[in-house]
Structure formats: C-alpha cells, structure tokens
Scaffold this motif. Sequence first.
Motif, short mmCIF file in Angstrom:
data_model
loop_
_atom_site.label_atom_id
_atom_site.label_comp_id
_atom_site.label_asym_id
_atom_site.label_seq_id
_atom_site.Cartn_x
_atom_site.Cartn_y
_atom_site.Cartn_z
N ILE A 39 -25.62 -105.70 85.76
CA ILE A 39 -25.85 -105.07 84.07
C ILE A 39 -27.02 -103.99 85.13
O ILE A 39 -28.15 -104.14 85.88
CB ILE A 39 -27.30 -105.63 83.52
N LYS A 40 -26.22 -102.78 84.86
CA LYS A 40 -26.60 -101.41 85.18
C LYS A 40 -28.24 -101.36 84.13
O LYS A 40 -28.30 -101.79 82.82
CB LYS A 40 -26.05 -99.81 85.24
N SER A 41 -29.54 -100.79 84.23
CA SER A 41 -30.06 -100.38 83.92
C SER A 41 -30.95 -98.36 83.84
O SER A 41 -31.11 -98.89 85.18
CB SER A 41 -32.12 -101.52 83.97
N LEU A 42 -31.96 -98.50 82.74
CA LEU A 42 -32.52 -96.94 82.72
C LEU A 42 -33.93 -97.03 82.24
O LEU A 42 -33.77 -97.62 81.03
CB LEU A 42 -31.49 -95.92 83.44
N LYS A 43 -34.37 -95.76 82.84
CA LYS A 43 -35.69 -95.46 81.53
C LYS A 43 -35.94 -94.23 81.30
O LYS A 43 -35.41 -93.44 81.87
CB LYS A 43 -37.09 -95.48 82.57
N HIS A 44 -35.61 -94.20 79.67
CA HIS A 44 -35.04 -93.26 78.32
C HIS A 44 -35.98 -92.52 78.81
O HIS A 44 -37.50 -93.01 79.17
CB HIS A 44 -34.70 -94.12 77.68
N GLY A 45 -36.13 -90.67 79.61
CA GLY A 45 -36.78 -90.06 79.45
C GLY A 45 -37.47 -90.11 78.59
O GLY A 45 -38.43 -89.59 78.13
N ASN A 46 -36.98 -89.46 77.36
CA ASN A 46 -37.98 -89.35 75.97
C ASN A 46 -38.81 -90.43 75.75
O ASN A 46 -40.19 -89.97 74.79
CB ASN A 46 -36.94 -88.22 75.05
N THR A 47 -37.63 -91.90 75.14
CA THR A 47 -38.67 -93.07 74.66
C THR A 47 -39.54 -93.61 75.77
O THR A 47 -40.07 -94.60 74.99
CB THR A 47 -37.80 -93.06 73.70
N ASN A 48 -39.13 -93.86 76.93
CA ASN A 48 -39.89 -94.58 77.89
C ASN A 48 -39.29 -96.36 77.16
O ASN A 48 -39.60 -96.70 78.51
CB ASN A 48 -41.09 -95.02 77.68
N GLN A 49 -38.01 -96.49 77.05
CA GLN A 49 -37.57 -97.60 76.96
C GLN A 49 -36.67 -98.26 77.67
O GLN A 49 -36.01 -97.11 78.12
CB GLN A 49 -36.39 -97.40 75.43
N ILE A 50 -36.79 -99.37 78.15
CA ILE A 50 -35.64 -99.76 79.25
C ILE A 50 -34.25 -99.94 78.65
O ILE A 50 -34.23 -100.99 77.59
CB ILE A 50 -36.70 -100.56 79.80
N LEU A 51 -32.96 -99.03 79.20
CA LEU A 51 -31.73 -99.14 78.37
C LEU A 51 -30.74 -100.18 79.43
O LEU A 51 -31.13 -100.23 80.93
CB LEU A 51 -31.40 -98.21 78.01
N PHE A 52 -30.01 -101.05 79.03
CA PHE A 52 -29.08 -102.18 79.68
C PHE A 52 -27.92 -101.45 79.43
O PHE A 52 -27.54 -102.15 78.66
CB PHE A 52 -29.37 -104.00 79.04
#
Length: 78
Positions: A27-40
């Motif tokens: 499951i790839k994950s990243l931290k969104h630059g504008n909202t700082n939410q973690i997305l999977f």
Amino acid sequence: MSKDKKLTYKGKPSEILEPIEFEGVSIKSLKHGNTNQILFRYPRKEDGEPCWTTDIDKAKSNILYLKQYRKNILKLYT
C-alpha cells in the motif's frame, strides 16, 4: 493594456512515505503537500484500479475482499 501577472505556486511538494505491506500487498502512502493528510493507494474493490484514500482501514478491507473473491486482480499489486 493590462500587464500579465506572474502566478507562483505557494503549496509544498508532497512527500512520498514508506509503503505499508499488508497481506503481501504493498500500500503506497504519501503526505499531501497542501493539506498534510496521509493518503494511501490501494486497489479498488470493483475493478482493481488504483484509488487513493485517507482511511487505512478502508484500504486494508478492500485488499482482504480482493484476496478472498478476486485473486486475479490482486496479482497486479504483489
């Protein structure tokens, strides 16, 4: 005659985080630059297409569903 305004992007770049291994699926994950939410990123239940969510439990439940009922779709992500 008006002058062209130069627009600059004020958001931050997204940060790629370490992938999460669950039941043999990454499951790839990243931290969104504008909202700082973690997305999977996980395979969608209906057709196996990649989909993004903020809920890790939803991603895990879809992987379990695919593992149980649609193993051929899940082979693309292993």
